[in-house]
Design a protein around this motif. Structure first.
Motif, PDB file in Angstrom:
ATOM      1  N   UNK A   2       0.756  -1.078  -0.174  1.00 24.76           N
ATOM      2  CA  UNK A   2      -0.004   0.050  -0.006  1.00 24.76           C
ATOM      3  C   UNK A   2       0.689   1.186   0.147  1.00 24.76           C
ATOM      4  N   UNK A   3       0.648   1.894   0.896  1.00 22.79           N
ATOM      5  CA  UNK A   3       1.905   2.534   0.525  1.00 22.79           C
ATOM      6  C   UNK A   3       2.708   1.304   0.362  1.00 22.79           C
ATOM      7  N   UNK A   4       2.109   0.484   0.237  1.00 29.04           N
ATOM      8  CA  UNK A   4       2.288  -0.643   0.613  1.00 29.04           C
ATOM      9  C   UNK A   4       2.236  -1.412  -0.949  1.00 29.04           C
ATOM     10  N   UNK A   5       2.382  -2.484  -0.909  1.00 29.13           N
ATOM     11  CA  UNK A   5       2.521  -3.217  -2.034  1.00 29.13           C
ATOM     12  C   UNK A   5       1.723  -2.886  -2.974  1.00 29.13           C
ATOM     13  N   UNK A   6       1.853  -3.903  -3.332  1.00 21.80           N
ATOM     14  CA  UNK A   6       0.913  -4.156  -2.820  1.00 21.80           C
ATOM     15  C   UNK A   6       1.175  -3.441  -2.106  1.00 21.80           C
ATOM     16  N   UNK A   7       0.749  -2.869  -1.105  1.00 21.78           N
ATOM     17  CA  UNK A   7       1.052  -2.038  -0.126  1.00 21.78           C
ATOM     18  C   UNK A   7       0.405  -1.927   1.030  1.00 21.78           C
ATOM     19  N   UNK A 129      -1.589  -4.388  -5.636  1.00 16.71           N
ATOM     20  CA  UNK A 129      -0.974  -3.018  -6.164  1.00 16.71           C
ATOM     21  C   UNK A 129      -1.184  -1.848  -5.277  1.00 16.71           C
ATOM     22  N   UNK A 130      -0.710  -1.357  -4.569  1.00 12.60           N
ATOM     23  CA  UNK A 130      -0.796   0.083  -4.143  1.00 12.60           C
ATOM     24  C   UNK A 130      -0.678   0.973  -5.056  1.00 12.60           C
ATOM     25  N   UNK A 131      -1.584   1.719  -4.979  1.00  6.99           N
ATOM     26  CA  UNK A 131      -1.662   2.746  -6.129  1.00  6.99           C
ATOM     27  C   UNK A 131      -0.695   4.015  -5.695  1.00  6.99           C
ATOM     28  N   UNK A 132       0.083   4.420  -6.568  1.00 10.80           N
ATOM     29  CA  UNK A 132       1.019   5.586  -6.452  1.00 10.80           C
ATOM     30  C   UNK A 132       1.240   6.174  -7.400  1.00 10.80           C
ATOM     31  N   UNK A 133       2.244   7.480  -7.424  1.00 11.29           N
ATOM     32  CA  UNK A 133       2.232   8.139  -8.925  1.00 11.29           C
ATOM     33  C   UNK A 133       3.056   7.596  -9.800  1.00 11.29           C
ATOM     34  N   UNK A 134       4.050   6.668  -9.220  1.00  7.42           N
ATOM     35  CA  UNK A 134       5.052   5.969 -10.076  1.00  7.42           C
ATOM     36  C   UNK A 134       4.183   5.082 -11.139  1.00  7.42           C
ATOM     37  N   UNK A 140      -2.790   2.602 -16.227  1.00 10.76           N
ATOM     38  CA  UNK A 140      -4.115   3.135 -15.267  1.00 10.76           C
ATOM     39  C   UNK A 140      -4.161   2.116 -14.147  1.00 10.76           C
ATOM     40  N   UNK A 141      -4.754   2.730 -13.285  1.00 10.88           N
ATOM     41  CA  UNK A 141      -5.108   1.871 -11.941  1.00 10.88           C
ATOM     42  C   UNK A 141      -6.322   2.237 -11.620  1.00 10.88           C
ATOM     43  N   UNK A 142      -7.045   1.204 -11.111  1.00 13.91           N
ATOM     44  CA  UNK A 142      -8.540   1.348 -10.867  1.00 13.91           C
ATOM     45  C   UNK A 142      -8.683   0.817  -9.327  1.00 13.91           C
ATOM     46  N   UNK A 143      -8.850   1.777  -8.706  1.00 12.87           N
ATOM     47  CA  UNK A 143      -8.993   1.632  -7.089  1.00 12.87           C
ATOM     48  C   UNK A 143     -10.448   0.726  -6.544  1.00 12.87           C
ATOM     49  N   UNK A 252      -5.450  -0.021  -3.146  1.00 12.88           N
ATOM     50  CA  UNK A 252      -4.964  -0.992  -4.126  1.00 12.88           C
ATOM     51  C   UNK A 252      -5.581  -0.679  -5.585  1.00 12.88           C
ATOM     52  N   UNK A 253      -4.776  -0.971  -6.442  1.00 13.13           N
ATOM     53  CA  UNK A 253      -5.498  -0.815  -7.985  1.00 13.13           C
ATOM     54  C   UNK A 253      -5.273  -1.775  -8.879  1.00 13.13           C
ATOM     55  N   UNK A 254      -6.409  -2.161  -9.545  1.00  6.94           N
ATOM     56  CA  UNK A 254      -6.238  -3.070 -10.941  1.00  6.94           C
ATOM     57  C   UNK A 254      -5.403  -2.397 -11.821  1.00  6.94           C
ATOM     58  N   UNK A 255      -4.256  -3.151 -12.275  1.00  4.20           N
ATOM     59  CA  UNK A 255      -3.287  -2.645 -13.411  1.00  4.20           C
ATOM     60  C   UNK A 255      -4.040  -2.612 -14.774  1.00  4.20           C
ATOM     61  N   UNK A 256      -4.021  -1.653 -15.558  1.00  5.47           N
ATOM     62  CA  UNK A 256      -4.670  -1.578 -16.899  1.00  5.47           C
ATOM     63  C   UNK A 256      -3.802  -0.968 -17.804  1.00  5.47           C
ATOM     64  N   UNK A 257      -3.636  -1.354 -18.975  1.00  5.83           N
ATOM     65  CA  UNK A 257      -2.601  -0.832 -20.008  1.00  5.83           C
ATOM     66  C   UNK A 257      -3.233   0.883 -20.197  1.00  5.83           C
ATOM     67  N   UNK A 258      -2.041   1.769 -20.127  1.00 10.40           N
ATOM     68  CA  UNK A 258      -2.333   3.098 -20.156  1.00 10.40           C
ATOM     69  C   UNK A 258      -3.318   3.716 -21.202  1.00 10.40           C
ATOM     70  N   UNK A 259      -3.258   2.878 -22.566  1.00  9.50           N
ATOM     71  CA  UNK A 259      -4.028   3.109 -23.485  1.00  9.50           C
ATOM     72  C   UNK A 259      -5.717   3.008 -23.293  1.00  9.50           C
ATOM     73  N   UNK A 260      -5.945   1.914 -22.549  1.00  8.71           N
ATOM     74  CA  UNK A 260      -7.234   1.532 -22.288  1.00  8.71           C
ATOM     75  C   UNK A 260      -8.003   2.055 -21.189  1.00  8.71           C
ATOM     76  N   UNK A 261      -8.229   3.601 -21.467  1.00 15.26           N
ATOM     77  CA  UNK A 261      -9.211   4.237 -20.480  1.00 15.26           C
ATOM     78  C   UNK A 261     -10.558   3.785 -20.426  1.00 15.26           C
ATOM     79  N   UNK A 262     -10.961   3.367 -21.519  1.00  9.22           N
ATOM     80  CA  UNK A 262     -12.435   3.290 -21.485  1.00  9.22           C
ATOM     81  C   UNK A 262     -12.630   1.840 -20.825  1.00  9.22           C
TER      82      UNK A 262
END
Length: 301
Positions: A2-7, A129-134, A140-143, A252-262
């Protein structure tokens, strides 16, 4: 992670069985293990029709290929050496049902999953996956959940560990997590600035290896996401204990390709539908993680 790892969230053990399944953690082999899939299903009832938001590759295959580090119970672990189980698994399987597709879970090393999503090896990454700026710069990360970081020591804290002054101590941590990349480096810098001995980090590919290092005495303490640490403490039958309080809570966030915003936005809609029908909360409760429930699902919050 989360800040974590996952976090802020916690992870598996040497002697530990996957929550609710009774499998031995020695089966948590990670990369190279056989993939597992969610049962086939038609789109579940309730909520909007989301199938039109699927990327063409997923729509054609009829499944979402997910990269997961299956060594992080109770969020994700291996049952019988081949079936991925856990809170993240049950919840994302329910998300996929809203799109009318199944999920193929592909075990992998945690620190390779985001790269795998970027390169097209995986359609999505689901692994606490913890969501962070990096990470938001990469994908894309979906909380969908909230967790924090927590420390653990041997029962009774025989080494007298102080998380705020771990200089000179041996600390177990999983590679690629927020704890390894962000938390410990800051503590390390503080030790150096104060002229104290460096923290001896013991990085491992899998969380259950870090837990085993602490149980065996190779490490003086460990830190990981809070759910994972709490689960490890429970599963080691009194050999470990919590050190201090949970801190740096983050989603935490699901990891989705940057181009797949829809597609990412449609996953938010799927989570909202699961929340409305009660599936979201009941799934977290099954794994004793309902305290981490959120209501503000979002893309790159």
């Amino acid at each position: 992670m989360s800040v974590l790892r996952r976090t802020l969230v916690l992870s598996g053990v040497l002697v530990l069985a996957a929550a609710g399944c009774g499998s031995d953690s020695l089966d948590n082999n990670g990369a190279g293990s056989a993939p597992s899939s969610a049962p086939s299903s038609a789109p579940s009832s309730g909520g909007p029709d989301l199938s039109g938001s699927l990327p063409a590759k997923i729509k054609s295959a009829g499944k979402i290929v997910v990269g997961v580090d299956a060594s992080y119970p109770p969020n994700e672990s291996l049952q019988g050496g081949k079936t991925v189980v856990g809170m993240d698994v049950d919840l994302f399987n329910a998300v996929a049902q809203k799109f009318g597709v199944t999920v193929e879970w592909q075990p992998a090393s945690f620190d390779t999953i985001i790269t795998g999503v970027q390169g097209g090896k995986y359609d999505v990454g689901v692994s606490s996956f913890t969501i962070n700026d990096k990470r938001k710069q990469q994908v894309n990360m979906v909380s969908y959940f909230n967790a924090g970081t927590l420390w653990a020591t041997a029962k009774g804290n025989p080494k007298g560990i102080n998380a705020d002054d771990a200089c000179g101590k041996t600390i177990a941590v999983q590679k690629g997590t927020t704890q390894e990349q962000d938390d410990l480096p800051k503590r390390q810098a503080k030790c150096k600035a104060e002229g104290k001995p460096a923290i001896k980090t013991l990085p491992r590919d899998k969380q259950d290896q870090s837990t085993a290092d602490l149980v065996s005495g190779k490490a003086d303490a460990m830190l990981a996401d809070s759910p994972v640490v709490l689960y490890a403490i429970k599963q080691t039958n009194g050999k470990l204990e919590q050190l201090g309080d949970i801190y740096d809570a983050a989603p935490y966030g699901y990891v989705v390709p940057k181009a797949q915003t829809e597609f990412a936005a449609a996953i938010v809609q799927a989570l909202k539908a699961l929340q409305t029908e009660g599936t979201y909360k009941s799934t977290l409760a099954k794994w004793n993680n309902d305290s981490g429930a959120i209501s503000d699902f979002a893309v790159n919050p």
